[in-house]
Design a protein around this motif. Structure first.
Motif, PDB file in Angstrom:
ATOM      1  N   THR A  52       0.825  -1.204   0.000  1.00 54.42           N
ATOM      2  CA  THR A  52       0.000   0.000   0.000  1.00 54.42           C
ATOM      3  C   THR A  52       0.857   1.251   0.000  1.00 54.42           C
ATOM      4  N   SER A  54       1.357   3.545   2.075  1.00 54.37           N
ATOM      5  CA  SER A  54       2.101   3.817   3.308  1.00 54.37           C
ATOM      6  C   SER A  54       3.165   2.778   3.593  1.00 54.37           C
ATOM      7  N   GLY A  55       3.028   1.630   2.947  1.00 53.89           N
ATOM      8  CA  GLY A  55       3.939   0.521   3.233  1.00 53.89           C
ATOM      9  C   GLY A  55       3.500  -0.351   4.384  1.00 53.89           C
ATOM     10  N   ARG A  56       2.377   0.005   5.008  1.00 54.60           N
ATOM     11  CA  ARG A  56       1.960  -0.739   6.207  1.00 54.60           C
ATOM     12  C   ARG A  56       1.314  -2.074   5.884  1.00 54.60           C
ATOM     13  N   SER A  57       0.841  -2.228   4.668  1.00 56.87           N
ATOM     14  CA  SER A  57       0.162  -3.479   4.305  1.00 56.87           C
ATOM     15  C   SER A  57       0.785  -4.062   3.052  1.00 56.87           C
ATOM     16  N   THR A  58       1.123  -5.333   3.118  1.00 55.08           N
ATOM     17  CA  THR A  58       1.687  -6.038   1.976  1.00 55.08           C
ATOM     18  C   THR A  58       0.896  -7.322   1.723  1.00 55.08           C
ATOM     19  N   SER A  71       8.946  -3.912  -0.594  1.00 58.64           N
ATOM     20  CA  SER A  71       9.118  -2.739   0.261  1.00 58.64           C
ATOM     21  C   SER A  71       9.116  -1.492  -0.608  1.00 58.64           C
TER      22      SER A  71
END
Length: 126
Positions: A52, A54-58, A71
């Motif tokens: 996502t 923000s990088g919070r969800s992969t 990442s």
């Protein structure tokens, strides 16, 4: 105009690692989710991983879960795909993509993305 440029592909042996990079330009990078797809000869393009904005969800395809890591560095406008324990069946052209679908669950589908890179070849030999 958005541009995505992949790099880092190459020829490696089974069990080796590679890190792919996707450099983005032309629009605000952290407004968009990023995804990696791959296409082997004679096969359809398939989802590999997504992250996502923000990088919070992969999310990962079952075939790469536990071996690949997606990442992003929003300060560098770059997304990455760390590929470990590579297998012969990982051989494909790898594409990065950028998009902003309504729901994160849509990120495993190619239609959720509106920008694509040109692809980078990854070849894994036995």
């Amino acid at each position: 105009q958005v541009q995505l440029v992949e790099s880092g592909g190459g020829l490696v042996q089974a069990g080796d690692s590679l890190r792919l990079s996707c450099a983005a330009s032309g629009r605000t990078f952290d407004d968009y989710a990023m995804g990696w797809f791959r296409q082997a000869p004679g096969k359809e393009r398939e989802f590999v991983a997504s992250i996502t904005w923000s990088g919070r969800s992969t999310n990962y395809a079952d075939s790469v879960q536990g071996r690949f890591l997606i990442s992003r560095d929003n300060a560098k406008n770059t997304a990455y795909l760390q590929m470990n324990s590579l297998k012969v069946e990982d051989t494909a052209v790898y594409y990065c993509a950028s998009g902003a679908p309504t729901m994160a669950s849509q990120l495993s589908y190619p239609w959720a993305y509106d920008a694509w890179g040109q692809g980078t070849q990854v070849t894994v030999s036995s």
